[in-house]
Design a protein around this motif. Structure first.
Motif, PDB file in Angstrom:
ATOM      1  N   PHE A  37       0.897  -1.023   0.147  1.00 52.39           N
ATOM      2  CA  PHE A  37      -0.082   0.054   0.071  1.00 52.39           C
ATOM      3  C   PHE A  37       0.745   1.246  -0.009  1.00 52.39           C
ATOM      4  O   PHE A  37       1.851   1.378   0.711  1.00 52.39           O
ATOM      5  N   LEU A  38       0.559   2.337  -0.793  1.00 47.76           N
ATOM      6  CA  LEU A  38       1.276   3.426  -0.681  1.00 47.76           C
ATOM      7  C   LEU A  38       0.269   4.775  -1.068  1.00 47.76           C
ATOM      8  O   LEU A  38      -0.546   4.756  -1.932  1.00 47.76           O
ATOM      9  N   GLU A  39       0.586   5.758  -0.084  1.00 48.95           N
ATOM     10  CA  GLU A  39      -0.081   7.056  -0.222  1.00 48.95           C
ATOM     11  C   GLU A  39       0.531   8.129   0.129  1.00 48.95           C
ATOM     12  O   GLU A  39       1.626   7.965   0.831  1.00 48.95           O
ATOM     13  N   LEU A  40       0.348   9.246  -0.427  1.00 48.87           N
ATOM     14  CA  LEU A  40       0.895  10.432  -0.218  1.00 48.87           C
ATOM     15  C   LEU A  40      -0.182  11.574   0.402  1.00 48.87           C
ATOM     16  O   LEU A  40      -1.011  11.743  -0.471  1.00 48.87           O
ATOM     17  N   TYR A  41       0.292  12.147   1.342  1.00 50.78           N
ATOM     18  CA  TYR A  41      -0.418  13.330   2.177  1.00 50.78           C
ATOM     19  C   TYR A  41       0.027  14.644   1.946  1.00 50.78           C
ATOM     20  O   TYR A  41       1.521  14.726   2.172  1.00 50.78           O
ATOM     21  N   ARG A  42      -0.725  15.545   2.045  1.00 47.38           N
ATOM     22  CA  ARG A  42      -0.094  16.813   2.311  1.00 47.38           C
ATOM     23  C   ARG A  42      -0.724  17.526   3.379  1.00 47.38           C
ATOM     24  O   ARG A  42      -1.917  17.500   3.752  1.00 47.38           O
ATOM     25  N   ASP A  43       0.109  17.999   4.299  1.00 44.20           N
ATOM     26  CA  ASP A  43      -0.373  18.725   5.542  1.00 44.20           C
ATOM     27  C   ASP A  43      -1.174  19.861   5.142  1.00 44.20           C
ATOM     28  O   ASP A  43      -1.213  20.365   4.266  1.00 44.20           O
ATOM     29  N   LYS A  44      -2.498  19.853   6.143  1.00 49.58           N
ATOM     30  CA  LYS A  44      -3.371  20.908   5.730  1.00 49.58           C
ATOM     31  C   LYS A  44      -2.914  22.402   6.202  1.00 49.58           C
ATOM     32  O   LYS A  44      -3.598  23.261   5.902  1.00 49.58           O
ATOM     33  N   THR A  45      -1.987  22.351   7.221  1.00 49.95           N
ATOM     34  CA  THR A  45      -1.682  23.779   7.778  1.00 49.95           C
ATOM     35  C   THR A  45      -0.306  24.329   7.328  1.00 49.95           C
ATOM     36  O   THR A  45       0.021  25.614   7.262  1.00 49.95           O
ATOM     37  N   ASP A  46       0.594  23.433   6.782  1.00 49.67           N
ATOM     38  CA  ASP A  46       1.744  23.797   6.218  1.00 49.67           C
ATOM     39  C   ASP A  46       1.868  23.191   4.987  1.00 49.67           C
ATOM     40  O   ASP A  46       2.345  21.700   4.764  1.00 49.67           O
TER      41      ASP A  46
END
Length: 98
Positions: A37-46
């Motif tokens: 499994f692989l996912e990429l996330y981006r921080d909501k505040t930075d």
């Protein structure tokens, strides 16, 4: 199976390059032996901060990836884009609710 979390913070001017690089390699990383499994996330505040979230069958599978030419290629392109040292955690999943 265990989970690998990696936190990466990028120079703002390098974010599009990072995203393009991730797009290029994501299927190869996901297809690497032992990666489930692989996912990429981006921080909501930075918006300079991203996280990868991956599942690996064993620590040796992750280590084999980290020693592979694929990882070396990805990392050699990614590392110069950071504006802070990356952080990584290997954790065991205890509970998962759907």
């Amino acid at each position: 199976m265990f989970v690998r979390l990696v936190k990466m913070s990028f120079e703002p001017s390098k974010i599009e390059e990072f995203l393009s690089n991730f797009e290029t390699y994501k299927l190869q990383i996901r297809a690497f032996k032992g990666c489930e499994f692989l996912e990429l996330y981006r921080d909501k505040t930075d918006s300079n901060v991203f996280f990868t979230y991956s599942f690996w069958n064993s620590e040796s599978d992750l280590e084999n990836y980290r020693q592979s030419e694929l990882f070396k290629s990805v990392w050699s392109k990614t590392k110069p884009m950071f504006n802070a040292p990356p952080e990584a955690w290997s954790v065991d999943k205890l509970v998962s609710l759907q």
